[in-house]
Structure formats: C-alpha cells, structure tokens
Design a protein around this motif. Structure first.
Motif, mmCIF file in Angstrom:
data_model
loop_
_atom_site.group_PDB
_atom_site.id
_atom_site.type_symbol
_atom_site.label_atom_id
_atom_site.label_comp_id
_atom_site.label_asym_id
_atom_site.label_seq_id
_atom_site.Cartn_x
_atom_site.Cartn_y
_atom_site.Cartn_z
ATOM 1 N N TYR A 141 0.834 -1.175 -0.003
ATOM 2 C CA TYR A 141 -0.114 -0.041 0.185
ATOM 3 C C TYR A 141 0.767 1.257 0.132
ATOM 4 N N LEU A 142 1.917 1.409 0.872
ATOM 5 C CA LEU A 142 2.798 2.521 0.901
ATOM 6 C C LEU A 142 3.686 2.538 -0.435
ATOM 7 N N ALA A 143 4.134 1.517 -0.838
ATOM 8 C CA ALA A 143 4.746 1.599 -2.093
ATOM 9 C C ALA A 143 3.902 2.208 -3.504
ATOM 10 N N SER A 144 2.728 2.125 -3.315
ATOM 11 C CA SER A 144 1.948 2.538 -4.347
ATOM 12 C C SER A 144 1.255 3.773 -4.144
ATOM 13 N N THR A 145 1.613 4.474 -2.779
ATOM 14 C CA THR A 145 0.965 5.683 -2.520
ATOM 15 C C THR A 145 1.973 6.931 -2.208
ATOM 16 N N ILE A 146 3.118 6.320 -1.872
ATOM 17 C CA ILE A 146 4.196 7.426 -1.470
ATOM 18 C C ILE A 146 5.408 6.980 -2.131
ATOM 19 N N HIS A 147 6.423 8.001 -2.342
ATOM 20 C CA HIS A 147 7.958 7.564 -2.995
ATOM 21 C C HIS A 147 8.930 8.402 -2.221
ATOM 22 N N MET A 148 10.280 7.862 -1.893
ATOM 23 C CA MET A 148 11.115 8.447 -1.477
ATOM 24 C C MET A 148 11.745 9.485 -2.063
ATOM 25 N N ASP A 149 11.537 10.822 -1.317
ATOM 26 C CA ASP A 149 11.904 12.053 -2.027
ATOM 27 C C ASP A 149 13.336 12.382 -1.727
ATOM 28 N N GLY A 150 14.182 11.751 -0.602
ATOM 29 C CA GLY A 150 15.473 12.156 -0.458
ATOM 30 C C GLY A 150 15.613 11.741 0.869
ATOM 31 N N VAL A 151 16.863 11.544 1.585
ATOM 32 C CA VAL A 151 17.356 11.535 2.762
ATOM 33 C C VAL A 151 18.235 12.816 3.039
ATOM 34 N N VAL A 152 18.087 13.659 3.977
ATOM 35 C CA VAL A 152 18.379 14.757 4.557
ATOM 36 C C VAL A 152 19.526 14.366 5.897
ATOM 37 N N THR A 153 20.558 14.543 6.145
ATOM 38 C CA THR A 153 21.551 14.295 7.028
ATOM 39 C C THR A 153 21.884 15.695 7.853
ATOM 40 N N LEU A 154 21.755 15.731 8.951
ATOM 41 C CA LEU A 154 22.437 17.019 9.751
ATOM 42 C C LEU A 154 23.595 16.608 10.167
ATOM 43 N N VAL A 155 24.865 17.272 10.248
ATOM 44 C CA VAL A 155 26.043 17.163 11.052
ATOM 45 C C VAL A 155 26.256 18.308 11.640
ATOM 46 N N ASP A 156 26.690 18.395 13.011
ATOM 47 C CA ASP A 156 27.066 19.342 14.071
ATOM 48 C C ASP A 156 28.389 19.515 13.495
ATOM 49 N N ALA A 157 28.558 20.974 12.991
ATOM 50 C CA ALA A 157 29.881 21.427 12.659
ATOM 51 C C ALA A 157 30.689 21.548 13.961
ATOM 52 N N SER A 158 30.129 21.896 15.129
ATOM 53 C CA SER A 158 30.778 22.285 16.278
ATOM 54 C C SER A 158 31.542 20.759 16.794
ATOM 55 N N ASN A 159 30.696 19.783 16.931
ATOM 56 C CA ASN A 159 31.182 18.522 17.299
ATOM 57 C C ASN A 159 31.346 17.512 16.392
ATOM 58 N N GLY A 160 31.130 17.794 15.398
ATOM 59 C CA GLY A 160 30.987 16.782 14.095
ATOM 60 C C GLY A 160 32.202 16.020 14.104
ATOM 61 N N LYS A 161 33.435 16.564 13.867
ATOM 62 C CA LYS A 161 34.694 15.785 13.952
ATOM 63 C C LYS A 161 34.765 14.734 15.012
ATOM 64 N N ALA A 162 34.498 15.116 16.161
ATOM 65 C CA ALA A 162 34.550 14.190 17.316
ATOM 66 C C ALA A 162 33.513 13.030 17.271
ATOM 67 N N THR A 163 32.251 13.284 16.712
ATOM 68 C CA THR A 163 31.159 12.438 16.498
ATOM 69 C C THR A 163 31.576 11.413 15.269
ATOM 70 N N LEU A 164 32.234 11.857 14.301
ATOM 71 C CA LEU A 164 32.398 11.165 13.273
ATOM 72 C C LEU A 164 33.560 9.992 13.705
ATOM 73 N N ASP A 165 34.528 10.547 14.434
ATOM 74 C CA ASP A 165 35.663 9.908 14.904
ATOM 75 C C ASP A 165 35.114 8.743 15.942
ATOM 76 N N ALA A 166 34.197 8.735 16.779
ATOM 77 C CA ALA A 166 33.705 8.027 17.609
ATOM 78 C C ALA A 166 32.552 7.165 17.283
#
Length: 370
Positions: free
Chosen positions: A118-143
């Motif tokens: 039902y969902l496949a016939s009524t909706i479609h994936m428009d995109g994936v939006v990912t937020l990355v914290d510029a302040s803590n992004g390096k530490a988060t990606l490292d860990a």
C-alpha cells in the motif's frame, strides 16, 4: 507520466545535530506546501506552542497548515493511517517528513516503505537529509560509525551550528563529508531555512524526472567542488589513501563509480547487480545510477540500499544521442579494488564467473549458509 505518489523525506543526523530545531523553523514558515511530520514523540520535537492551532491524542495541527504526529505501533501503520485519513479528507498535507532517532540507520526505514504494498503505491522516497553538527562533527564522526553511515547515505548534507564554529573547522568538516559522500550536496542549515525548497526533490527516482535532476543526483554540482578534486571524476572518486587521513571509521566507507558510453547487455547488468547484492548486500549503503540497456530507447534510474531496491523509473525526457550509463556504489567494509573489480563486470560482453570478480566468494557463500 508524472509523479502522483506523495513525497517522503527522511531527516536523520546524530544526537544533538539539530534535527528538531530545523523542523521547528521549517514548520513555522508559511509555505505553500503543507507538511506532515512523523516523530517518535511530540515532546522530542519541542514544538513552539504559538504554532499549535489544535491538538488531539494522535495529531498536532499547526497554524501554518502543517501537522505533526508520533509513531504509535510502528512506522508503516502510522504512515498508512495518515494516508488513509488524507484520502478521506480528514487531514490535508502535501508531503511527509520522518524524523529518525539520533542512532537510526536510514536503511531499515527505506525497506519498510518499499516492502509495504500500500505504501509503495501511494508514496515515494523524496530524499535523505542528514544533519551534521559542525561544532562537534569531527569528534562524533571519529567516535560513532553510525554518524559516518548516516553521512554516507544522504542525498543532502546539512551542517548545523556553523555560526559558533571556527571557519577553518567548518571547512575541514566539509572536505571530510565530501570524501565520505561524493554525490550529496552540502549546505549550511541557514541556507536550507532560507530556502526550504532545497530540502525537497532530491531523488531522481520518481516518475517524470528530468535529465538534469538525474545527473545532479549522481554527482555533486560543479560549483560545490573544484574541478581538480578527484571526487569530480565520476569514473573514480577518491582513492582510499585520501580517506585514511581521518578516522578509521572513514576508511570503512568506500566509493566507486563507472561511466559506459555504449548500452549494456541486460544479462551483464543483471548478473553484476545480483552478484553484488548476494555477496555484499548488508554492506551496500547506496547503489544508484542511470542505465542504458540494449534494445531500450530511453535509460532508467535505479537505486538500492543493501538488498532492497526501489522500482526502476524510465527517464523519458532524456536527450537524444546520449547513451552513457552512469553508476555509483557507496559501501562499507569493501576495499576500493573490490568495488572497481565489481564495476568492471559491466564492461564485459558476457556475464563473467563470480570468482573472477570476488576471489573467495565460495568461502563467503559457505559462511552465509552455515
């Protein structure tokens, strides 16, 4: 054929990246489109009470015309209920945004939407939006490898908190994100808030997509990256040694691509895709492309995550004379030579044996069936 299914956007990002803050700012704007937001709990979004026009046990209606609801039983039931109430005229909205938890992998959500008929016939994936914290992004990606995976699977990357982050650190984070995800556009959150339309229409996998939309979906816009950057070369992307300057997590993500001027044999393309999914399915973060097959007048767009693939869509507005196929693979725990060797299968005039592409594939298959 034009797209009649409702667009759905996944909004993801690690804990503290600012997903709820972005949502509040978008929902507060008097947009022409009405947005339905699905979250885990109302309280997690922290809706501004000045925006609330009405509220019941299931749905919060906002003065902007948007609405917000929480996941009750599971996502598919929640989404199906919203769509049915919309069909009956009880609710009115033009698109859906699903906010994931900070630790969520977008892949299972995509699979949920595709597996439900039902969902496949009524909706479609428009995109994936990912937020990355510029302040803590390096530490988060490292860990946190989850944060690395979220960045690698995005159609659009948004850097938050750039106003409180030194420009040098922001630029370094952007370069790192460019290497993790060679195809996603990268913006600051303030740019998205100023023009919310930049959040929508990210995927070319929809009916009636234009050629320029499909090409933009496969490669970052030229203005985003200097022409000398190896990421601008669709037939190669960045070699592994560039990624190893960062965290070991980054080195687990590899990207490769291929362009083929002549139409492909359908048996060769099918064999390549079947082999890749069978042997490396769990590690495929994104497989997408524009493909010309012999005997077809127009190309088609395809896209998959792990072993689940969207229904291919034809590009009926493709410019005449261009028969170039373009394919991009983003995977984890696969070496770049493995990816390139896999893509080299597409240059064959007949389907090669699997052991010629992935040495030791019999051992892998044996392990998978134990």
């Amino acid at each position: 054929m034009t797209e009649t299914r409702l667009p759905v956007t996944l909004l993801t990002g690690f804990l503290g990246a600012g997903k709820s803050t972005l949502l509040n700012k978008i929902l507060a704007q008097p947009e022409k489109e009405k947005i339905a937001v699905i979250v885990n709990e109302f309280g997690e979004v922290g809706l501004d009470h000045d925006l609330i026009a009405a509220m019941d046990e299931e749905v919060v209606l906002l003065s902007s015309g948007c609405l917000c609801c929480s996941i009750r039983d599971d996502l598919s039931k929640t989404l199906a209920d919203l769509m049915e109430r919309r069909a009956r005229g009880i609710l009115d909205f033009d698109r859906v945004v699903i906010e994931t938890t900070g630790l969520a992998d977008p892949a299972p959500i995509r699979q949920t939407l595709l597996k439900d008929y039902y969902l496949a016939s009524t909706i479609h994936m428009d995109g994936v939006v990912t937020l990355v914290d510029a302040s803590n992004g390096k530490a988060t990606l490292d860990a946190q490898f989850e944060a690395v995976s979220q960045a690698a699977t995005a159609d659009l990357l948004l850097m938050s908190k750039t106003d409180i982050t030194p420009p040098k650190a922001t630029s370094a984070l952007q370069r790192r994100l460019e290497k993790l995800n060679p195809t996603a556009e990268i913006l600051k959150v303030v740019d998205a808030v100023a023009d919310p339309q930049r959040l929508w229409g990210l995927s070319a996998l929809r009916r009636g997509a234009e050629a320029t939309q499909a090409l933009n979906w496969l490669t970052r816009a030229p203005s985003e990256t200097p022409p000398t950057d190896p990421l601008r070369n669709l037939s190669g992307f960045a070699p592994t040694k560039l990624l190893r300057r960062f965290s070991p997590h980054d080195a687990r993500i590899e990207s490769a691509s291929i362009t083929l001027k002549e139409p492909l044999e359908d048996a060769v393309f099918d064999h390549w895709l079947d082999t890749l999914v069978a042997l490396k399915g769990p590690d495929l973060l994104r497989v997408k492309g524009i493909v010309f097959l012999k005997g077809l007048k127009t190309p088609f767009v395809f896209h998959g995550v792990q072993h689940i693939f969207d229904r291919p869509e034809p590009l009926t507005n493709w410019p005449e004379g261009d028969t170039t196929s373009r394919i991009v693979v983003i995977a984890r725990d696969m070496t770049n030579p493995e990816l390139q060797r896999s893509l080299d299968m597409l240059r064959a005039t007949a389907a090669p044996k699997q052991e010629e592409v992935f040495p030791g594939w019999k051992d892998l298959n044996a392990q998978q069936h134990v």
